[in-house]
Motif scaffolding. Structure first.
Motif, PDB file in Angstrom:
ATOM      1  N   GLU A   1       8.444 -15.720  -0.149  1.00  0.00           N
ATOM      2  CA  GLU A   1       7.703 -14.824  -0.999  1.00  0.00           C
ATOM      3  C   GLU A   1       6.534 -14.142  -0.479  1.00  0.00           C
ATOM      4  O   GLU A   1       6.272 -12.995  -0.813  1.00  0.00           O
ATOM      5  CB  GLU A   1       7.437 -15.437  -2.420  1.00  0.00           C
ATOM      6  N   ILE A   2       5.843 -14.930   0.274  1.00  0.00           N
ATOM      7  CA  ILE A   2       4.882 -14.394   1.012  1.00  0.00           C
ATOM      8  C   ILE A   2       5.018 -13.211   1.945  1.00  0.00           C
ATOM      9  O   ILE A   2       4.652 -12.193   1.964  1.00  0.00           O
ATOM     10  CB  ILE A   2       3.482 -15.238   1.699  1.00  0.00           C
ATOM     11  N   ILE A   3       6.183 -13.543   2.751  1.00  0.00           N
ATOM     12  CA  ILE A   3       6.599 -12.848   3.710  1.00  0.00           C
ATOM     13  C   ILE A   3       7.035 -11.360   3.027  1.00  0.00           C
ATOM     14  O   ILE A   3       6.532 -10.248   3.445  1.00  0.00           O
ATOM     15  CB  ILE A   3       7.755 -13.336   4.781  1.00  0.00           C
ATOM     16  N   ASP A   4       7.831 -11.406   2.033  1.00  0.00           N
ATOM     17  CA  ASP A   4       8.336 -10.251   1.320  1.00  0.00           C
ATOM     18  C   ASP A   4       7.411  -9.681   0.780  1.00  0.00           C
ATOM     19  O   ASP A   4       7.434  -8.358   0.608  1.00  0.00           O
ATOM     20  CB  ASP A   4       9.416 -10.865   0.299  1.00  0.00           C
ATOM     21  N   LEU A   5       6.253 -10.106   0.162  1.00  0.00           N
ATOM     22  CA  LEU A   5       4.923  -9.464  -0.498  1.00  0.00           C
ATOM     23  C   LEU A   5       4.486  -8.627   0.508  1.00  0.00           C
ATOM     24  O   LEU A   5       4.442  -7.192   0.410  1.00  0.00           O
ATOM     25  CB  LEU A   5       4.241 -10.311  -1.120  1.00  0.00           C
TER      26      LEU A   5
END
Length: 94
Positions: A20-24
């Motif tokens: 989710e951090i990567i996607d954000l």
């Protein structure tokens, strides 16, 4: 805006939600990316065990961050799990 993004990244990190951090971060416009966010992106890739991608991202900010403890720790972490122990040691000792 950046403060809110970093707070969200911190919350996701505490929950081990690295994808989710990567996607954000990857959804942000390029002009919003700075060395701090790029460092967080590299860290997130390391945490999903994509050490090569993490290293590639972290190396992109070496000029700006290469003397910092945090950058050397993250890059050393990548090298260690890529079994490049010589470069890992150099980073960890720096």
């Amino acid at each position: 805006m950046k403060k809110e993004i970093l707070e969200k990244i911190e919350r996701l990190d505490e929950l081990w939600k690295y994808q989710e951090i990567i996607d954000l971060i990857e959804a942000l416009p390029t002009e919003q990316l700075d060395t701090e966010l790029i460092g967080e992106l590299g860290k997130a890739y390391n945490n999903i065990e994509n050490y090569q991608k993490g290293l590639e991202i972290l190396k992109s900010i070496e000029f700006e961050e290469g003397n910092s403890f945090q950058w050397n720790w993250r890059v050393g972490f990548s090298y260690f799990f890529l079994e490049d122990f010589i470069n890992a040691e150099k980073c960890f000792l720096k």
